[in-house]
Scaffold this motif. Structure first.
Motif, PDB file in Angstrom:
ATOM      1  N   VAL A 113       0.791  -0.650   0.384  1.00 35.46           N
ATOM      2  CA  VAL A 113       0.323   0.021  -0.077  1.00 35.46           C
ATOM      3  C   VAL A 113       1.322   1.528   0.092  1.00 35.46           C
ATOM      4  N   LYS A 114       0.865   1.726  -1.034  1.00 35.47           N
ATOM      5  CA  LYS A 114       1.509   3.339  -1.339  1.00 35.47           C
ATOM      6  C   LYS A 114       0.464   4.578  -1.354  1.00 35.47           C
ATOM      7  N   LEU A 115       0.743   5.540   0.066  1.00 33.61           N
ATOM      8  CA  LEU A 115       0.415   7.047  -0.210  1.00 33.61           C
ATOM      9  C   LEU A 115       1.137   8.059   0.354  1.00 33.61           C
ATOM     10  N   MET A 116       0.836   9.211  -1.516  1.00 38.85           N
ATOM     11  CA  MET A 116       2.012  10.153  -1.496  1.00 38.85           C
ATOM     12  C   MET A 116       1.015  10.851  -1.845  1.00 38.85           C
ATOM     13  N   VAL A 117       1.473  12.548  -1.136  1.00 35.30           N
ATOM     14  CA  VAL A 117       0.367  13.438  -0.665  1.00 35.30           C
ATOM     15  C   VAL A 117       2.019  14.813  -1.711  1.00 35.30           C
ATOM     16  N   ASN A 118       1.666  15.084  -2.825  1.00 40.81           N
ATOM     17  CA  ASN A 118       2.293  16.275  -3.088  1.00 40.81           C
ATOM     18  C   ASN A 118       1.732  17.770  -3.039  1.00 40.81           C
ATOM     19  N   LYS A 119       2.480  18.687  -2.109  1.00 40.57           N
ATOM     20  CA  LYS A 119       2.054  20.043  -2.466  1.00 40.57           C
ATOM     21  C   LYS A 119       2.965  20.828  -2.770  1.00 40.57           C
ATOM     22  N   HIS A 137       4.645 -17.273 -12.853  1.00 42.57           N
ATOM     23  CA  HIS A 137       4.019 -18.440 -13.126  1.00 42.57           C
ATOM     24  C   HIS A 137       4.390 -19.476 -12.893  1.00 42.57           C
ATOM     25  N   THR A 138       5.744 -19.599 -13.204  1.00 41.98           N
ATOM     26  CA  THR A 138       6.385 -20.719 -13.377  1.00 41.98           C
ATOM     27  C   THR A 138       7.098 -20.380 -11.542  1.00 41.98           C
ATOM     28  N   LYS A 139       7.225 -19.709 -10.877  1.00 43.35           N
ATOM     29  CA  LYS A 139       7.724 -19.509  -9.580  1.00 43.35           C
ATOM     30  C   LYS A 139       6.320 -19.437  -8.908  1.00 43.35           C
ATOM     31  N   ASN A 140       5.479 -19.339  -9.166  1.00 44.50           N
ATOM     32  CA  ASN A 140       3.881 -18.946  -8.369  1.00 44.50           C
ATOM     33  C   ASN A 140       3.917 -18.069  -7.336  1.00 44.50           C
ATOM     34  N   GLN A 141       5.321 -16.878  -7.532  1.00 44.16           N
ATOM     35  CA  GLN A 141       5.550 -16.039  -6.802  1.00 44.16           C
ATOM     36  C   GLN A 141       4.360 -14.152  -7.733  1.00 44.16           C
ATOM     37  N   SER A 142       3.696 -13.603  -6.580  1.00 46.45           N
ATOM     38  CA  SER A 142       2.706 -12.594  -7.104  1.00 46.45           C
ATOM     39  C   SER A 142       3.624 -11.506  -6.286  1.00 46.45           C
ATOM     40  N   ARG A 143       2.669  -9.948  -6.779  1.00 46.63           N
ATOM     41  CA  ARG A 143       2.608  -9.132  -6.389  1.00 46.63           C
ATOM     42  C   ARG A 143       2.173  -8.390  -6.149  1.00 46.63           C
ATOM     43  N   PHE A 144       0.985  -7.595  -5.237  1.00 45.55           N
ATOM     44  CA  PHE A 144       0.011  -6.884  -5.926  1.00 45.55           C
ATOM     45  C   PHE A 144       0.095  -5.313  -4.526  1.00 45.55           C
ATOM     46  N   GLY A 145      -0.159  -4.466  -5.408  1.00 45.49           N
ATOM     47  CA  GLY A 145      -0.133  -3.330  -4.906  1.00 45.49           C
ATOM     48  C   GLY A 145      -1.641  -2.002  -5.174  1.00 45.49           C
ATOM     49  N   ILE A 146      -1.475  -1.535  -3.810  1.00 48.69           N
ATOM     50  CA  ILE A 146      -2.808  -0.440  -4.215  1.00 48.69           C
ATOM     51  C   ILE A 146      -2.416   1.231  -3.327  1.00 48.69           C
TER      52      ILE A 146
END
Length: 336
Positions: free
Chosen positions: A73-79, A322-331
């Protein structure tokens, strides 16, 4: 260093700077300029000379459409505090990259060399532990531009890099010095030269040299050749060196669809990886989608949606092997 085989090979031998960890937001105005600059030839008003840009941007057209995946999870606030100064606050929670808070700042100077170029540019980010990424870009005149990057980890300089570019009317010469250590007598030097041959064709070369006690024989040098051909709707680029081949092809299929193919072959490791990427722009929906798949059966995608009229951007990221059965997900959510 760019995406050149020689510098890639040297990075595997100990020079591994990484200045991409949680970078600050881009400057309020574009300050890096275009990879290609058209300059008039004052000697003959009927001719124009095209500067080929730097070797660092040789494969830029193709690589820009590939997704940049992240995890967690990533939250970025620019000002923006003014037309020249901008700050950012980033909170990242991930099982892969270091989690926590980072503060970023960007300053753009008042020295203009064009409608969209202003110097100097100072940008960096720091976390509560004092780990710092810093970059300085300054253009002294129409031809000379310098870039300095430094990374501080655990109160020590883990990587430093200084690059000087000289842009002539139809060529660019660059010199990069990385991680110089006078006490231990080690470091990396990379020299680039890129020449415009025709309005569509540019050719160049690179000499990478590394010295130090950790290098077999005390020193090593690698020479690479590079080229780029620019068509009406496509760009083909490639590098060839003693360590391998790197070839990229970019094609704009329509106003909404861009495609890219990248092939990297390492002679020493006897490995070759091919990747196909694409970018879909839907301006009416305020949506950009980037995806890729490679020959290692890795599939990745990033979706970015602007939530107008609010100054919010919603980002989804997914990467699976798919071959290593690894996954990464982000929001992620970007405000400002």
């Amino acid at each position: 260093m760019g995406n050149v085989m020689a510098s890639s090979e040297l990075s595997k031998r100990g020079f591994t700077p990484d200045f991409s960890s949680s970078p600050p937001p881009p400057p309020p105005t574009s300050s890096m300029g275009n990879s290609e600059t058209v300059l008039e030839n004052h000697g003959n008003g009927s001719q124009t000379d095209v500067n080929p840009g730097t070797m660092e941007d040789l494969h830029k057209k193709c690589k820009d459409i590939f997704p940049v995946n992240f995890d967690g999870v990533k939250l970025m606030v620019n000002k923006g505090l003014s037309n020249h100064f901008q700050i950012s606050h980033t909170i990242n929670m991930s099982s892969v990259t270091p989690s926590g808070y980072r503060f970023g700042a960007t300053y753009v100077g008042t020295k203009h060399f064009g409608p969209s170029e202003a110097f100097p540019v100072l940008l960096g980010d720091i976390d509560p532990s004092g780990n710092l990424n810093a970059n300085i870009v300054h253009q002294f005149n129409q031809f000379v531009r310098c870039k300095f990057a430094a990374q501080v980890q655990n109160s020590k300089f883990s990587a430093t890099q200084l690059t000087a570019d000289y842009k002539g009317r139809d060529y660019t010469a660059s010199l990069t010095i990385g991680n110089p250590d006078i006490v231990n007598e080690s470091g990396v030097m990379v020299a680039h030269y890129l020449q415009t041959v025709t309005s569509r064709l540019a050719l160049g070369t690179e000499l990478a040299y590394q010295y130090g006690l950790q290098v077999p024989g005390g020193e090593i040098g690698i020479v690479s050749l590079a080229g780029r051909y620019t068509g009406d709707r496509y760009v083909a680029s490639g590098t060839l060196g003693g360590s391998g081949i790197h070839v990229c092809y970019y094609h704009r299929a329509s106003e909404q669809l861009q495609l890219g193919v990248e092939v990297e072959t390492n002679f020493r490791m006897q490995e070759s990886v091919a990747s196909v990427g694409y970018q879909i722009d839907l301006p009416k929906a305020n949506l950009v989608f980037r995806g890729m798949v490679d020959s290692n059966w890795t599939v990745g995608a990033v979706l970015e949606k602007k939530l107008q009229p609010l100054p919010f951007s919603f980002v989804l990221s997914g990467l699976i092997n798919h071959t290593k059965n690894q996954s990464r997900f982000g929001i992620g959510l970007i405000i400002g």
